[in-house]
Motif scaffolding. Sequence first.
Motif, PDB file in Angstrom:
ATOM      1  N   LYS A 101       6.684  14.329   2.828  1.00  0.00           N
ATOM      2  CA  LYS A 101       5.362  13.894   2.753  1.00  0.00           C
ATOM      3  C   LYS A 101       4.691  15.880   2.613  1.00  0.00           C
ATOM      4  O   LYS A 101       4.899  16.662   2.951  1.00  0.00           O
ATOM      5  N   PRO A 108       1.827   6.759   0.438  1.00  0.00           N
ATOM      6  CA  PRO A 108       1.566   6.086   1.776  1.00  0.00           C
ATOM      7  C   PRO A 108       2.891   5.160   1.729  1.00  0.00           C
ATOM      8  O   PRO A 108       3.668   5.142   0.663  1.00  0.00           O
ATOM      9  N   GLY A 138      -1.033  10.313  10.000  1.00  0.00           N
ATOM     10  CA  GLY A 138       0.713  10.184   9.011  1.00  0.00           C
ATOM     11  C   GLY A 138       1.692   9.349   9.598  1.00  0.00           C
ATOM     12  O   GLY A 138       2.244   9.465   9.347  1.00  0.00           O
ATOM     13  N   ARG A 141       3.689   4.056  12.448  1.00  0.00           N
ATOM     14  CA  ARG A 141       3.152   3.231  12.429  1.00  0.00           C
ATOM     15  C   ARG A 141       4.542   1.704  12.884  1.00  0.00           C
ATOM     16  O   ARG A 141       4.837   1.783  11.617  1.00  0.00           O
ATOM     17  N   GLU A 163       1.310   3.530  16.790  1.00  0.00           N
ATOM     18  CA  GLU A 163       1.603   5.087  15.705  1.00  0.00           C
ATOM     19  C   GLU A 163       2.417   5.869  17.321  1.00  0.00           C
ATOM     20  O   GLU A 163       1.628   6.158  18.356  1.00  0.00           O
ATOM     21  N   SER A 181       5.203   1.201   9.194  1.00  0.00           N
ATOM     22  CA  SER A 181       4.520   1.797   7.355  1.00  0.00           C
ATOM     23  C   SER A 181       3.878   3.339   8.358  1.00  0.00           C
ATOM     24  O   SER A 181       3.877   3.354   9.254  1.00  0.00           O
ATOM     25  N   SER A 182       3.552   4.035   7.255  1.00  0.00           N
ATOM     26  CA  SER A 182       2.497   5.504   7.348  1.00  0.00           C
ATOM     27  C   SER A 182       1.765   5.723   6.652  1.00  0.00           C
ATOM     28  O   SER A 182       1.738   5.052   5.187  1.00  0.00           O
ATOM     29  N   GLU A 183       0.864   5.952   6.533  1.00  0.00           N
ATOM     30  CA  GLU A 183      -0.036   6.495   5.723  1.00  0.00           C
ATOM     31  C   GLU A 183       0.362   8.133   5.251  1.00  0.00           C
ATOM     32  O   GLU A 183       1.243   8.233   5.584  1.00  0.00           O
ATOM     33  N   ARG A 278      -1.720  -3.107   0.585  1.00  0.00           N
ATOM     34  CA  ARG A 278      -2.624  -1.981   1.291  1.00  0.00           C
ATOM     35  C   ARG A 278      -3.553  -3.282   2.295  1.00  0.00           C
ATOM     36  O   ARG A 278      -3.828  -3.263   2.556  1.00  0.00           O
ATOM     37  N   PRO A 280      -4.065  -1.643   6.475  1.00  0.00           N
ATOM     38  CA  PRO A 280      -4.589  -1.025   7.459  1.00  0.00           C
ATOM     39  C   PRO A 280      -3.832  -0.979   8.582  1.00  0.00           C
ATOM     40  O   PRO A 280      -4.438  -2.593   8.746  1.00  0.00           O
TER      41      PRO A 280
END
Length: 284
Positions: A101, A108, A138, A141, A163, A181-183, A278, A280
């Motif tokens: 990243k 994401p 980011g 999670r 997280e 997942s991650s942002e 997507r 949240p």
Amino acid sequence: MSAEQRREYDTLGFCRLPGLIPPPVLERLRKFFEPMLVADTVPGKAIADAPDGKVVTNIDQLLSWGDPAVLELLAVPEIMNVASAICGDNLFSVQEFAVIKHRGDATPVLWHQDMVHGRSAPALSMGLYLDDADAGEGALRFVPGSHLRSEPIDQLARMPAVEVPAKAGDVIIHDMMTAHSSEPMEGNSLRRVIYLVFLSTELVLGEDLYPREFVENRRRLLFAARRYRRETFPAAGCFKPRQREPNARDRKRPAHDIMAEVHMTETRLRPSNYCFERIPANLG
């Protein structure tokens, strides 16, 4: 891996292991990435746009690039004792790849499970952090306990998540059925994570996930890694596989040749189970 950490992994489906990567190994892995981050359009790299230009966001088949720094991980006791404690003595590495990243790359990682299987034996994904992953920036999670549930991934993605930030040198392990997942990252300038994916022979053959020839081919890497680490870093501790070596002829061959040969005979890997919406995170 302490008894408490093992209980956390078994119950939640994930666990952070602080400072598990030995500092000399961490430094060698960072050097491995220096030429790899050049954003050239070659097979095995994924490229994205960032504020400062194009950047590399994913690197596949890390052992096929010729540098044995990643191969060494399969002989590092701190790493392999955890993997074998979960997957058993008949484990092997099915995949080695990297997720990178960059600040502002807007990439994401959508909610997904690494591989859906019948749970007849453990399947482990291990993320080795070369850089910090700060909370709210980011970090990965997870949906706790999702590795034991049967709901579709789009429903799991709507459940409360946790997280898990990490520091350079940490390792985060998770069951391959755990939803995560991650942002995108907006804080630190760079985050490199190497993923090692371990399966047990019992799981693969019992559920007919891959052919036996594939398993035998991949098991060769454990023995090549041991020979490489013992020859290159003789003062360092070394993991000893508790299984039969599949190809005795490898004993007199360079690690580079074995790495290349293993990847020449790869099979198609099982796809991850993604939620392409997507969603949240509902952080609990």
